[in-house]
Design a protein around this motif. Structure first.
Motif, PDB file in Angstrom:
ATOM      1  N   HIS A  36       1.119  -9.133   4.808  1.00 43.07           N
ATOM      2  CA  HIS A  36      -0.324  -8.280   4.592  1.00 43.07           C
ATOM      3  C   HIS A  36      -0.750  -8.690   3.129  1.00 43.07           C
ATOM      4  N   TYR A  38     -13.068  -2.071  12.411  1.00 42.78           N
ATOM      5  CA  TYR A  38     -13.564  -0.932  11.613  1.00 42.78           C
ATOM      6  C   TYR A  38     -15.162  -0.591  11.964  1.00 42.78           C
ATOM      7  N   ASN A  39     -15.966  -1.595  12.062  1.00 42.32           N
ATOM      8  CA  ASN A  39     -17.305  -1.452  12.372  1.00 42.32           C
ATOM      9  C   ASN A  39     -17.955  -2.681  12.753  1.00 42.32           C
ATOM     10  N   GLU A  84      -5.218  -2.030  14.167  1.00 42.41           N
ATOM     11  CA  GLU A  84      -5.618  -0.893  12.986  1.00 42.41           C
ATOM     12  C   GLU A  84      -7.120  -0.584  13.892  1.00 42.41           C
ATOM     13  N   GLU A 131      -5.685   1.946  -1.349  1.00 41.33           N
ATOM     14  CA  GLU A 131      -6.452   1.311  -0.566  1.00 41.33           C
ATOM     15  C   GLU A 131      -7.005   0.012  -1.540  1.00 41.33           C
ATOM     16  N   TRP A 132      -6.294  -1.067  -1.697  1.00 42.09           N
ATOM     17  CA  TRP A 132      -6.763  -2.131  -2.580  1.00 42.09           C
ATOM     18  C   TRP A 132      -7.613  -1.943  -3.560  1.00 42.09           C
ATOM     19  N   TRP A 185      -4.789   3.225  11.847  1.00 43.59           N
ATOM     20  CA  TRP A 185      -4.550   3.066  10.355  1.00 43.59           C
ATOM     21  C   TRP A 185      -5.390   4.399   9.491  1.00 43.59           C
ATOM     22  N   ASN A 242      -1.791 -10.551   8.852  1.00 43.36           N
ATOM     23  CA  ASN A 242      -2.631  -9.736   8.962  1.00 43.36           C
ATOM     24  C   ASN A 242      -4.010 -10.139   8.392  1.00 43.36           C
ATOM     25  N   GLU A 243      -5.010 -10.078   9.253  1.00 45.17           N
ATOM     26  CA  GLU A 243      -6.397 -10.533   8.692  1.00 45.17           C
ATOM     27  C   GLU A 243      -6.573 -11.552   7.973  1.00 45.17           C
ATOM     28  N   TRP A 279     -18.675   3.305   5.431  1.00 41.13           N
ATOM     29  CA  TRP A 279     -18.867   2.423   6.485  1.00 41.13           C
ATOM     30  C   TRP A 279     -19.381   3.050   7.752  1.00 41.13           C
ATOM     31  N   PRO A 280     -20.176   2.375   8.564  1.00 43.82           N
ATOM     32  CA  PRO A 280     -20.776   3.096   9.656  1.00 43.82           C
ATOM     33  C   PRO A 280     -19.796   3.501  10.685  1.00 43.82           C
ATOM     34  N   PHE A 296      -7.077   7.283   4.116  1.00 43.10           N
ATOM     35  CA  PHE A 296      -6.992   6.868   5.464  1.00 43.10           C
ATOM     36  C   PHE A 296      -6.134   7.423   6.320  1.00 43.10           C
ATOM     37  N   GLN A 304       0.832  -1.306  -0.142  1.00 40.85           N
ATOM     38  CA  GLN A 304      -0.010   0.012  -0.018  1.00 40.85           C
ATOM     39  C   GLN A 304       0.762   1.190   0.237  1.00 40.85           C
TER      40      GLN A 304
END
Ligand code: GBH
Length: 436
Positions: free
Chosen positions: A115, A285-286, A344, A398-399, A391, A159-160, A315-316, A407, A14
């Motif tokens: 990542h 994130y949410n 993050e 951003e992908w 983050w 990562n994730e 995103w909320p 961000f 990134q």
């Protein structure tokens, strides 16, 4: 390191750029971003923030911010261009320069070993669907640790793995772009196995603390209707339990809602996966709102979560979801849960640089203020949280959204590479200064 870690986070593909420089091999994200139609407007990480050449300036920005830690990722194909075999000395040299520059600035380096930028050569052999990749990941971890274990106090393996499985192999919106739905489940097992083998390799090399960084989400049923409740439990199993039960409890959760997707688990694998870790990284994130499925296929459907402010991504913004998540994991896993680090948390906003050279991002300041307060509430309720990483340090690639989502605490002009600290950077600097 008993002090609370305050940091920023980034990832290699990134921000680094220099995609074909100094012997770096191609990753699945080079292939994906160069395939027309995959990333918005055909953006790629070829240049990105040019961090590969500007890392000293970026470390100086972090020093000015007053953080004591930096979470970055190491590009597997920069170190091992073919994924295994020949080591690219210049790749390792880059990360050594970065680590030494951070240490000289009083910032603890916290590298993530994977990542999402798998060497393309390994994808050509099946990627994370191929069990052999787990052992190759541990070999790569050993190569990096041989060089850096004496100076790096904290490591993150993956990562994730949920997002890599779901977006990369299940839905195809991220590299490698496979659309296997539940047939992607073996990539969870092989990533977790790779994690466990890497923990052992890092320990053998005398590495410091070892963590994994998972994406977790509170799961909210769309209603009290039993169908929605059952679906929410199925989603919680896939997103949260699948990536924690084997790590912390040494067993997979009940995956019967997902058919026979998870095969290939061999005797001894769960013992490797549950090798003790020193902390758990949480990327938040949410929350996710889940309803009963409306068509055949997956045993749940995502439902919109309305009534909250949203980020530029849509995103909320739900700060209390972070408290709920941290406290919920503490309740669910009890003494099996290691110390928590928020590895993050952040938001994208439509940030523009004014003619006067400032970037006003009040919504990001409100976001950070709200989420830091949520971490405090979680700690007051008993969650053992020991760090928080924003983050991200920089606006970056951003992908699938390319450069359209910003961000960063620091604005990047992608035409020139120029960095401009945003108002949120100044706010966080003042906030950290008040704490010390
Ligand atoms: C992280 O993934 C990545 O680690 C990082 O590289 C990335 O840049 C950063 O987050 C920002 O995206 O549509 O409302 O249901 C985050 C994974 C998956 C979290 C999608 C939010 C959907 C929100 N994200 N999820 S919503």
């Amino acid at each position: 390191m008993s002090t609370f870690l305050w940091g920023t986070a980034t990832a290699a593909y990134q921000i680094e750029g220099a995609a074909a420089e100094d012997g770096r091999g191609p990753s699945i994200w080079d292939t994906f971003s160069h395939t027309p139609g995959r990333v918005r407007d055909g953006h790629t990480g070829d240049v990105a923030c040019d961090h590969y050449h500007r890392f000293a300036e970026d470390v100086a920005l972090m020093a000015g911010l007053g953080v004591n830690a930096y979470r970055f990722s190491i590009s597997w194909p920069r170190v091992l261009p073919a994924g295994s075999g020949a080591v690219n000395a210049k790749g390792l040299d880059f990360y050594e320069r970065l680590v030494d520059t951070l240490l000289a600035a009083g910032i603890a380096p916290v590298p993530t070993l994977f990542h999402w930028d798998l060497p393309q050569e390994l994808e050509d052999r099946g990627g994370w669907l191929n069990r052999d990749v787990s052992a190759l990941f541990a070999d790569y971890a050993a190569v990096v640790a041989d060089r850096l274990a004496d100076r790096v106090p904290m490591w993150i393996t993956l990562n994730e793995p949920f997002v890599h499985m779901a977006f990369g192999y299940g839905l195809g919106v991220h590299a490698p772009g496979r659309t296997l739905l539940v047939e992607a489940l073996p990539t969870a097992h092989h990533q977790l196995l790779g994690h466990g083998l890497a923990v052992r390799a890092l320990r053998a090399a005398g590495a410091g603390k070892v963590l994994i960084a998972n994406n977790h989400t509170p799961v909210w049923p769309a209603s009290g209707h039993p169908g929605d409740q059952v679906a929410a439990r199925a989603y919680d199993t896939l997103h949260n339990r699948l990536f924690l039960d084997p790590l912390l409890l040494g067993a997979y959760p009940d995956l019967s809602a997902y058919g026979n997707g998870m095969d290939g688990v061999r005797d001894g694998d769960l013992g490797v996966i549950s090798t003790p870790i020193d902390g758990l990284g949480i990327n938040y994130y949410n929350p996710t709102r889940i309803a009963a499925p409306t068509e055949d296929g997956l045993p749940f459907a995502e439902a919109p979560l309305t009534g909250y402010p949203t980020t530029a991504f849509g995103w909320p913004v739900v700060p209390d979801g972070l408290r709920e998540l941290l406290v919920g994991l503490t309740t669910r896993y009890g003494t099996a849960l290691p110390p928590l680090y928020v590895t993050e948390n952040g938001c994208s906003q439509d940030d523009t640089r004014s003619p006067g050279g400032t970037v006003d991002d009040p919504a990001r300041i409100a976001y950070l203020e709200g989420h830091l307060a949520a971490v405090e509430r979680a700690r007051a309720e008993g969650a053992d949280v020991r760090g928080y990483f924003v983050w991200s340090l920089l606006d970056n690639f951003e992908w699938a959204e390319g450069y359209h989502q910003r961000f960063g605490l620091v604005h990047v002009d992608f035409a020139t590479g120029e960095r401009t600290p945003k108002a949120s950077y100044h706010w966080l600097r003042d906030h950290l200064a008040r704490l010390s």
